[in-house]
Structures are given as C-alpha cells and as structure tokens.
Design a protein around this motif. Structure first.
Motif, short mmCIF file in Angstrom:
data_model
loop_
_atom_site.label_atom_id
_atom_site.label_comp_id
_atom_site.label_asym_id
_atom_site.label_seq_id
_atom_site.Cartn_x
_atom_site.Cartn_y
_atom_site.Cartn_z
N PRO A 334 0.81 -1.23 0.00
CA PRO A 334 0.00 0.00 0.00
C PRO A 334 0.84 1.27 0.00
O PRO A 334 2.01 1.27 0.36
N GLU A 335 0.17 2.38 -0.39
CA GLU A 335 0.83 3.69 -0.42
C GLU A 335 1.18 4.15 1.00
O GLU A 335 2.28 4.62 1.26
N GLU A 336 0.20 4.02 1.92
CA GLU A 336 0.42 4.47 3.30
C GLU A 336 1.06 3.33 4.08
O GLU A 336 0.40 2.62 4.83
N ARG A 337 2.38 3.16 3.90
CA ARG A 337 3.09 2.05 4.54
C ARG A 337 2.85 2.00 6.03
O ARG A 337 2.49 0.98 6.59
N LYS A 338 3.05 3.17 6.69
CA LYS A 338 2.99 3.18 8.16
C LYS A 338 1.60 2.84 8.67
O LYS A 338 1.45 2.19 9.69
N ASP A 420 1.16 0.34 -4.80
CA ASP A 420 0.57 1.68 -4.83
C ASP A 420 1.65 2.67 -4.39
O ASP A 420 2.09 2.65 -3.24
N GLU A 421 2.10 3.52 -5.30
CA GLU A 421 3.18 4.50 -5.03
C GLU A 421 4.38 3.80 -4.38
O GLU A 421 4.72 4.07 -3.22
N PRO A 422 5.06 2.90 -5.13
CA PRO A 422 6.10 2.05 -4.52
C PRO A 422 7.27 2.81 -3.93
O PRO A 422 7.95 2.29 -3.04
N THR A 423 7.55 4.03 -4.40
CA THR A 423 8.74 4.73 -3.88
C THR A 423 8.41 6.07 -3.23
O THR A 423 9.28 6.91 -3.08
N ARG A 424 7.16 6.25 -2.81
CA ARG A 424 6.81 7.50 -2.11
C ARG A 424 7.63 7.62 -0.83
O ARG A 424 7.70 6.70 -0.03
N GLY A 425 8.29 8.78 -0.64
CA GLY A 425 9.06 9.01 0.58
C GLY A 425 10.32 8.18 0.68
O GLY A 425 10.84 7.98 1.78
N ILE A 426 10.82 7.72 -0.45
CA ILE A 426 12.02 6.86 -0.44
C ILE A 426 13.14 7.59 -1.17
O ILE A 426 12.91 8.19 -2.22
N GLY A 447 3.28 -11.39 -11.98
CA GLY A 447 2.64 -10.25 -12.65
C GLY A 447 2.67 -9.08 -11.68
O GLY A 447 2.48 -9.26 -10.47
N VAL A 448 2.93 -7.87 -12.18
CA VAL A 448 3.06 -6.70 -11.30
C VAL A 448 2.21 -5.55 -11.82
O VAL A 448 2.26 -5.21 -13.00
N LEU A 449 1.41 -4.98 -10.91
CA LEU A 449 0.62 -3.78 -11.23
C LEU A 449 1.23 -2.64 -10.42
O LEU A 449 1.42 -2.77 -9.21
N VAL A 450 1.55 -1.51 -11.07
CA VAL A 450 2.18 -0.38 -10.37
C VAL A 450 1.36 0.90 -10.58
O VAL A 450 1.16 1.33 -11.72
N VAL A 451 0.86 1.46 -9.49
CA VAL A 451 0.23 2.78 -9.53
C VAL A 451 1.27 3.79 -9.05
O VAL A 451 1.88 3.59 -8.01
N SER A 452 1.50 4.85 -9.83
CA SER A 452 2.44 5.88 -9.40
C SER A 452 2.04 7.24 -9.95
O SER A 452 1.57 7.35 -11.07
N SER A 453 2.25 8.27 -9.10
CA SER A 453 2.01 9.65 -9.54
C SER A 453 3.20 10.19 -10.31
O SER A 453 3.11 11.24 -10.94
N GLU A 454 4.34 9.50 -10.20
CA GLU A 454 5.55 9.96 -10.89
C GLU A 454 5.59 9.37 -12.29
O GLU A 454 5.75 8.16 -12.45
N MET A 455 5.44 10.22 -13.29
CA MET A 455 5.43 9.73 -14.66
C MET A 455 6.71 9.02 -15.03
O MET A 455 6.70 7.98 -15.69
#
Length: 495
Positions: A334-338, A420-426, A447-455
């Motif tokens: 998930p995006e909100e890891r914590k 979901d946002e795999p590298t947010r805050g990394i 199989g991998v699905l990746v949602v990211s805001s970073e183009m």
C-alpha cells in the motif's frame, strides 16, 4: 510597473533533508484569476500552505499590496487578507451557515452573549450577491458541496479577504454547480478580490484564468499568459521536456495471469476491464482522484466492488475479502506504509509472517526458529539494511520498510503484486533498488501492477501503461507510445 495584490518571492521549504520548494515566486494583480499548475508533487500545496500560514517557509518573502507581511500562522494570513478554500472544507457540519461564517469571530451583545440575529443578518447580506438561495439558519451538513463552498467564500469575505486560494474547488461539483462557481468568481473579481485557482481540469483553467504560474519538482518553471498559450505547450511546461529514457527490461509473456472485468465502485471506479500477463509490469497512471488507488484496493479485496469480478488464471476469485485474494496469490503493497502496511513496533519477523503465519506454525503454535530463518533468507534476498530481523520494522528507513513488505509477500508465495506509489518518501538510492526488485519479480514470472504519480517512474518500470481518468481507463499505451506527453494528454480532463 504592475501593481501586485500578492507577491511571493524566492520561497524555500524543506522537510528534514528533503527540499520541496526551491526559491519559488508567484505574483498576481488585484481582481485577477491566476492558475497554479503542476503535476502531483510539484509543490503547489506546500506553496499554498506557506501563503496561508499552515506551514512556515525557510526563506522568502510575502507582500500584499506592496507591503511585506510576516505569515507564521493562519491568523497572520487572515490578518493580511489571505484566505483558502480547501478541497476538504474546514467547517463544523452541526453548526448553522451563519455560525460557520462567524466561526472564531462571533458578533456579541454587550461583550457577553452571541448576537445571533446580527450574525444572521450579516451572513444574509454576504450571501445576497453570492447565492441568496442559501438559508443562513440551515445546518451546514444539510447543504450540497457547492453551497458549502460558497459559505466558505462568504466567510473569507467577512474576514475582508483580498486573495482567495481555491484548491481543486470543482472536484465534487456537477457541471451546473461549476457554472454557479464561475458566476461567484466573476462577482469576486469585480470587487477586486484576487483568486489563485488550482485545478487539474485544464478546460476550467482556460475558462477562468488570465495567467498561470507553473511549478515542477518544487521549482518555478515559468509564468504564462493563458489565452495566448496553447494547451500542449502548458502541458509540456508541467511535465518537462526531458523524456524518461532509463533502461527498461521486459519479461512479459502472452500468458494471461489475471483478468479484471467490469470492476465498479460508486463513481470512483466505473466498469474497468484489464488484463495482466505473466512476467508483465503494468503501470497505472492518472491524476489524484482518477480512481487508481481505488482500483488497486478493489482488486486486492480491501474494498468491496459494487459490480465486476477478478479472475486469476481463468478462475473467478470466490469471496470478496483480503483473505480470499491473498489465498489466490495477490499481494498489496500500500501507499500508506505506516498506516496500512506494517505493524511498526513489531520486529521484521512478525511483519513477514502476517499473511502466511500458517506455514510458520504447527497446531496453532508459531515456530519462531523457522520464521526467523526464513525471514533472514528473504531479507538477504531483498538486501535489507541493516540485516537485523529482530529490530522493529518502524525503525528502518522507508526504502527498507518497503523491501520488508515485498519480502512478506514473497514468503506468502504471492504471484501477483499490486504496488501503490512504490517509492513514495524513499530516497534516490533505495528507489533504484525497489525498481530492481520489481524487475526481479517480473523476471521470476510474477505479474506486477504499479500505480504511481511519478510519470518517470511509470515509464521506467512499465511494459504497458493504462491511463485512468475519472474512474475509467482512458488509454492503453505500449512500446514507444509510453511517454509523458501521451500520458498527460489522456490523464488531464479537457486536454
């Protein structure tokens, strides 16, 4: 020389070691509607928060009508004549319209009792030009979103706002309500009030704004005259000219792993179909609010769909819960890891065992030695640093927490990974490692699905990119069609 109603100069802001604003400037005249444009993460919200006193800048100045002002709190901003209409409206639903307009600034009789009648009369007067149909004695909870917004605007006028910032004001409005907002904005600018308008809907920006400031990666890119600047040019300024040419290895095959048909939940996700192949990394791009995260949560069974189904290797997954999806071989990062991804005070071992505790227990008793040994193997595989599986997961950096979550799904024998946002805050170094891990998963036949805001991230990782817009798939891009301009063109409503 232009008279500026508001002028921000050389604003810097850092959170710890991460600088989010680099010397950003913005200026607008009295009675002007000025757009603030940029992708998610460009720094728009931080700049607005500095201007409205929600966060303090590290450097830079703010001027109102040529006078420098110090803004260290929302009260300072209000005093300077700056107001903000937040996307999440800051109201008390149980209070009346008049009470909300006078929140924190009640009219009193003899300095003791609230003068309810005076407040209602003044509220009625403020609303008379904006929207006289709003009943000042009604509870705010009974109003439509568009009316609640107008109440916030009336509150800003009551506080003598000279600048009103509107953050995505139409995200919940119907076309007719947008037209009403246009009328309200015209009335405000006729009074000399200046508007900063933040929106991803470019048709609205072209309808309302005379000029715009464009930010990218926390930096000022340019100021444009909207009527004379074509939309493709504006998009190019927003996304940057440099296309992402990072090396991409593809391990995709023709074998279908997962089929999603007609997946729907309210208006957030509307009849989405998609196919994921063995060894494929499928990117999902789109603006915030386009339905990307909601789609992932439906596939993972975290939220329950109103309609549609998920099939894995030709078999529909029975049941609609995280447990049934985990058993079927799905894992959500998930995006909100914590908040959603880890139990931060527990060691790596406990976090690894969460979805697959059965393999580490006998007759209901956890075999700690087996869990410890397997955790170490997996953490060596994902290059956890430091390699100490007894340490609480919350004490590791964001990148290492993410590695541990990937290791957890490896332990569970997961075949389909939803990121979901795999590298947010990394940080940048750990980012490259996460990218390598995602490629390794694809190489091993997952199989991998990746949602990211970073183009750049979507382009770097994906064999194919689905672009979402307003809850639906707007485009399916592959090979050389995967670039910033194409993604932006399909993601931005009205583009």
């Amino acid at each position: 020389m232009t008279h500026h109603r508001l002028k921000l100069s050389d604003v810097d802001k850092s959170y710890g070691s991460i600088q989010v604003l680099h010397g950003v400037s913005l200026a607008l005249a009295a009675g002007e509607v000025h757009g603030l444009l940029g992708e998610n993460g460009a720094g728009k919200s931080t700049l607005l928060n500095v201007m409205c006193g929600v966060v303090r800048s590290d450097a830079g100045t703010v001027e109102i009508d040529g006078m420098q002002v110090t803004i260290n709190s929302p009260a300072d901003a209000a005093q300077a004549g700056i107001a903000m209409i937040h996307q999440e409206l800051q109201q008390v639903p149980e209070l009346t319209v008049a009470q909300n307009i006078f929140l924190g600034a009640s009219r009193r009789k003899g300095g003791l009792f609230v003068d309810k009648k005076a407040q209602e009369a003044e509220a009625r007067d403020l609303l008379s030009t904006l929207d006289p149909t709003i009943d000042v004695t009604a509870q705010v909870r009974d109003l439509r979103v568009a009316q609640r917004q107008i109440v916030e605007i009336a509150k800003a006028l009551r506080a003598n706002a000279r600048v009103i910032a509107m953050d995505e004001p139409t995200s919940s409005l119907t076309p007719a309500e947008f037209e009403r907002l246009v009328e309200v904005i015209e009335k405000l600018t006729a009074r000399g009030v200046s508007i900063i308008y933040v929106s991803h809907k470019m048709d609205e920006v072209y309808r309302l704004c005379s000029s715009a400031t464009i930010l990218r990666d926390g930096r000022f890119v340019t100021r444009v005259d909207i009527p004379s600047t074509p939309l493709p040019q504006v998009i190019e300024f927003m996304v940057g000219r440099e296309l992402a040419h990072a090396h991409h290895n593809s391990f995709a095959t023709d074998e279908v792993m997962m089929q999603v048909s007609g997946l729907t939940r309210g208006t957030a996700v509307r009849g989405v179909d998609l196919t994921l192949h063995k060894g494929e990394v499928l990117g999902i791009a789109g603006l915030v609010g386009s339905g990307r995260t909601e789609l992932l949560r439906l596939i993972a069974g975290v939220d329950v769909a109103d309609a549609g189904e998920v099939s894995i290797e030709g078999q529909p997954v029975a049941g609609n819960s995280p447990r049934t999806r985990i058993r079927a071989g799905l894992g959500l990062v998930p995006e909100e890891r914590k908040r959603d991804g880890i139990v931060s005070h527990r060691p790596i071992t406990a976090n690894i065992g969460l979805p697959a505790m059965r393999q580490f227990s006998r007759a209901g008793v956890i075999r700690k030695h087996k869990l410890h040994r397997r955790s170490e193997e997996l953490m060596r595989e994902v290059n956890l640093r430091p390699l100490d599986v007894t340490r609480p997961i919350g004490s590791f950096s964001g990148g290492n927490q993410q590695k541990a979550i990937i290791g957890r799904w490896l332990a569970a024998g997961t075949q389909i990974y939803l990121f979901d946002e795999p590298t947010r805050g990394i940080d940048v170094g750990a980012k490259a490692e996460i990218y390598d891990l995602i490629e390794t998963l694809a190489h091993s036949g997952c199989g991998v699905l990746v949602v990211s805001s970073e183009m750049a991230e979507v382009i770097r990782l994906s064999d194919r990119v689905l672009v979402m817009r307003e809850g639906q798939i707007a485009a399916d891009l592959s090979a050389e069609d995967i670039n910033e301009a194409n993604i932006a063109r399909h993601a931005i409503p009205g583009a």
